[in-house]
Design a protein around this motif. Structure first.
Motif, PDB file in Angstrom:
ATOM      1  N   ILE A 112       0.837  -1.206   0.000  1.00  0.00           N
ATOM      2  CA  ILE A 112       0.000   0.000   0.000  1.00  0.00           C
ATOM      3  C   ILE A 112       0.865   1.245   0.000  1.00  0.00           C
ATOM      4  O   ILE A 112       0.592   2.202  -0.731  1.00  0.00           O
ATOM      5  CB  ILE A 112      -0.980  -0.020   1.196  1.00  0.00           C
ATOM      6  N   ASP A 113       1.941   1.233   0.788  1.00  0.00           N
ATOM      7  CA  ASP A 113       2.841   2.393   0.867  1.00  0.00           C
ATOM      8  C   ASP A 113       3.619   2.616  -0.431  1.00  0.00           C
ATOM      9  O   ASP A 113       4.122   3.717  -0.668  1.00  0.00           O
ATOM     10  CB  ASP A 113       3.820   2.234   2.034  1.00  0.00           C
ATOM     11  N   SER A 114       3.725   1.594  -1.270  1.00  0.00           N
ATOM     12  CA  SER A 114       4.467   1.744  -2.529  1.00  0.00           C
ATOM     13  C   SER A 114       3.696   2.576  -3.561  1.00  0.00           C
ATOM     14  O   SER A 114       4.273   3.049  -4.531  1.00  0.00           O
ATOM     15  CB  SER A 114       4.836   0.377  -3.113  1.00  0.00           C
ATOM     16  N   PHE A 115       2.405   2.760  -3.347  1.00  0.00           N
ATOM     17  CA  PHE A 115       1.595   3.582  -4.253  1.00  0.00           C
ATOM     18  C   PHE A 115       1.888   5.058  -4.003  1.00  0.00           C
ATOM     19  O   PHE A 115       1.957   5.502  -2.863  1.00  0.00           O
ATOM     20  CB  PHE A 115       0.101   3.346  -4.005  1.00  0.00           C
ATOM     21  N   THR A 116       2.039   5.798  -5.085  1.00  0.00           N
ATOM     22  CA  THR A 116       2.109   7.247  -4.963  1.00  0.00           C
ATOM     23  C   THR A 116       0.676   7.769  -4.864  1.00  0.00           C
ATOM     24  O   THR A 116      -0.276   7.030  -5.056  1.00  0.00           O
ATOM     25  CB  THR A 116       2.796   7.869  -6.195  1.00  0.00           C
ATOM     26  N   ASP A 117       0.526   9.035  -4.594  1.00  0.00           N
ATOM     27  CA  ASP A 117      -0.814   9.616  -4.487  1.00  0.00           C
ATOM     28  C   ASP A 117      -1.515   9.773  -5.831  1.00  0.00           C
ATOM     29  O   ASP A 117      -2.671  10.183  -5.877  1.00  0.00           O
ATOM     30  CB  ASP A 117      -0.751  10.975  -3.776  1.00  0.00           C
ATOM     31  N   GLU A 118      -0.834   9.434  -6.924  1.00  0.00           N
ATOM     32  CA  GLU A 118      -1.433   9.553  -8.254  1.00  0.00           C
ATOM     33  C   GLU A 118      -2.738   8.769  -8.365  1.00  0.00           C
ATOM     34  O   GLU A 118      -3.658   9.183  -9.067  1.00  0.00           O
ATOM     35  CB  GLU A 118      -0.457   9.065  -9.326  1.00  0.00           C
ATOM     36  N   TRP A 119      -2.832   7.632  -7.700  1.00  0.00           N
ATOM     37  CA  TRP A 119      -4.026   6.798  -7.814  1.00  0.00           C
ATOM     38  C   TRP A 119      -5.265   7.529  -7.327  1.00  0.00           C
ATOM     39  O   TRP A 119      -6.354   7.321  -7.840  1.00  0.00           O
ATOM     40  CB  TRP A 119      -3.857   5.462  -7.087  1.00  0.00           C
ATOM     41  N   LYS A 120      -5.096   8.416  -6.357  1.00  0.00           N
ATOM     42  CA  LYS A 120      -6.249   9.136  -5.785  1.00  0.00           C
ATOM     43  C   LYS A 120      -6.879  10.089  -6.798  1.00  0.00           C
ATOM     44  O   LYS A 120      -8.063  10.380  -6.711  1.00  0.00           O
ATOM     45  CB  LYS A 120      -5.822   9.911  -4.548  1.00  0.00           C
ATOM     46  N   GLU A 121      -6.087  10.551  -7.751  1.00  0.00           N
ATOM     47  CA  GLU A 121      -6.568  11.492  -8.762  1.00  0.00           C
ATOM     48  C   GLU A 121      -7.099  10.785 -10.011  1.00  0.00           C
ATOM     49  O   GLU A 121      -7.624  11.420 -10.911  1.00  0.00           O
ATOM     50  CB  GLU A 121      -5.441  12.444  -9.164  1.00  0.00           C
ATOM     51  N   SER A 122      -6.961   9.489 -10.062  1.00  0.00           N
ATOM     52  CA  SER A 122      -7.349   8.716 -11.232  1.00  0.00           C
ATOM     53  C   SER A 122      -8.861   8.657 -11.376  1.00  0.00           C
ATOM     54  O   SER A 122      -9.598   8.636 -10.396  1.00  0.00           O
ATOM     55  CB  SER A 122      -6.789   7.299 -11.109  1.00  0.00           C
ATOM     56  N   ASP A 123      -9.314   8.571 -12.625  1.00  0.00           N
ATOM     57  CA  ASP A 123     -10.748   8.414 -12.879  1.00  0.00           C
ATOM     58  C   ASP A 123     -11.234   7.011 -12.523  1.00  0.00           C
ATOM     59  O   ASP A 123     -12.434   6.760 -12.503  1.00  0.00           O
ATOM     60  CB  ASP A 123     -11.077   8.750 -14.338  1.00  0.00           C
ATOM     61  N   ILE A 124     -10.314   6.109 -12.217  1.00  0.00           N
ATOM     62  CA  ILE A 124     -10.688   4.766 -11.767  1.00  0.00           C
ATOM     63  C   ILE A 124     -10.100   4.487 -10.377  1.00  0.00           C
ATOM     64  O   ILE A 124      -9.744   3.350 -10.050  1.00  0.00           O
ATOM     65  CB  ILE A 124     -10.269   3.683 -12.783  1.00  0.00           C
ATOM     66  N   SER A 125     -10.045   5.512  -9.555  1.00  0.00           N
ATOM     67  CA  SER A 125      -9.427   5.374  -8.232  1.00  0.00           C
ATOM     68  C   SER A 125     -10.085   4.290  -7.384  1.00  0.00           C
ATOM     69  O   SER A 125      -9.409   3.591  -6.630  1.00  0.00           O
ATOM     70  CB  SER A 125      -9.438   6.710  -7.487  1.00  0.00           C
ATOM     71  N   GLU A 126     -11.397   4.117  -7.527  1.00  0.00           N
ATOM     72  CA  GLU A 126     -12.071   3.081  -6.741  1.00  0.00           C
ATOM     73  C   GLU A 126     -11.631   1.681  -7.153  1.00  0.00           C
ATOM     74  O   GLU A 126     -11.653   0.751  -6.351  1.00  0.00           O
ATOM     75  CB  GLU A 126     -13.601   3.212  -6.827  1.00  0.00           C
ATOM     76  N   ILE A 127     -11.189   1.530  -8.384  1.00  0.00           N
ATOM     77  CA  ILE A 127     -10.717   0.226  -8.862  1.00  0.00           C
ATOM     78  C   ILE A 127      -9.293  -0.042  -8.384  1.00  0.00           C
ATOM     79  O   ILE A 127      -8.981  -1.143  -7.932  1.00  0.00           O
ATOM     80  CB  ILE A 127     -10.792   0.143 -10.408  1.00  0.00           C
ATOM     81  N   ILE A 128      -8.429   0.951  -8.474  1.00  0.00           N
ATOM     82  CA  ILE A 128      -7.024   0.711  -8.146  1.00  0.00           C
ATOM     83  C   ILE A 128      -6.667   1.034  -6.693  1.00  0.00           C
ATOM     84  O   ILE A 128      -5.522   0.850  -6.299  1.00  0.00           O
ATOM     85  CB  ILE A 128      -6.077   1.449  -9.117  1.00  0.00           C
ATOM     86  N   ASP A 129      -7.619   1.438  -5.908  1.00  0.00           N
ATOM     87  CA  ASP A 129      -7.404   1.727  -4.488  1.00  0.00           C
ATOM     88  C   ASP A 129      -6.617   0.579  -3.840  1.00  0.00           C
ATOM     89  O   ASP A 129      -7.110  -0.544  -3.749  1.00  0.00           O
ATOM     90  CB  ASP A 129      -8.757   1.903  -3.801  1.00  0.00           C
TER      91      ASP A 129
END
Length: 176
Positions: free
Chosen positions: A32-49
């Motif tokens: 989980i910590d390896s993810f950058t905050d970019e995923w939060k801005e994604s249009d599919i953030s609920e999928i890649i959370d």
């Protein structure tokens, strides 16, 4: 595998005897910590959370060229998910994409190549996209499962529970 990922296969196939290792919580936190905050801005953030270990995504299709073994829209969605995972700091070697059908595997590979092949060909060397059968014995941090169809007449999940078990148990931390 996380507790959420192993729970259903353990119940369905192993009489609830499969459990996770104690180190899983530490490894999950690192993932989980390896993810950058970019995923939060994604249009599919609920999928890649990264904190949601298992999510099923319905991909609607109106393409008359699709069939039980190939779904272009699903291949495009797989490519989109891969792209957003990479933008979020996940390495190509952490991602696997599996499908019961060789035709769908090739369709997904074509999509990924069109999207990433020219600019980042090294990604294609490390990203594993293959059939469920050929993926048996392997694991990745993230597994994207492309089923192609929800038609009960052509659904491999109904016909072969062993393959379904293999598909469900390939991810360590995230199953899409």
């Amino acid at each position: 595998m996380t507790k959420e990922i192993i729970a259903y296969p353990s119940k369905l196939f192993y009489d609830n005897k499969i459990t996770t290792d104690e180190s899983m919580e530490t490894n999950l936190k690192k993932f989980i910590d390896s993810f950058t905050d970019e995923w939060k801005e994604s249009d599919i953030s609920e999928i890649i959370d990264p904190s949601n270990p298992s999510i099923w995504v319905q991909v609607d299709s109106n393409d008359s060229n699709n069939n039980a073994r190939k779904n272009q829209e699903e291949a495009e969605q797989c490519n989109n998910i891969i792209d957003k995972l990479l933008e979020s700091g996940i390495e190509p070697g952490q991602i696997g994409v599996i499908s019961p059908f060789r035709l769908q595997v090739n369709t997904i590979k074509d999509e990924v190549f069109k999207s990433l092949g020219d600019d980042r060909p090294e990604i294609l060397d490390n990203l594993q996209i293959d059939t469920i059968d050929r993926f048996q014995g392997s694991q990745k941090d993230v597994i994207i499962i492309s089923l192609c169809t929800s038609d009960p007449e052509n659904n491999f999940l109904v016909k072969d529970l062993r393959r379904f078990n293999v598909a469900l148990t390939r991810p360590r931390f995230k199953r899409i």
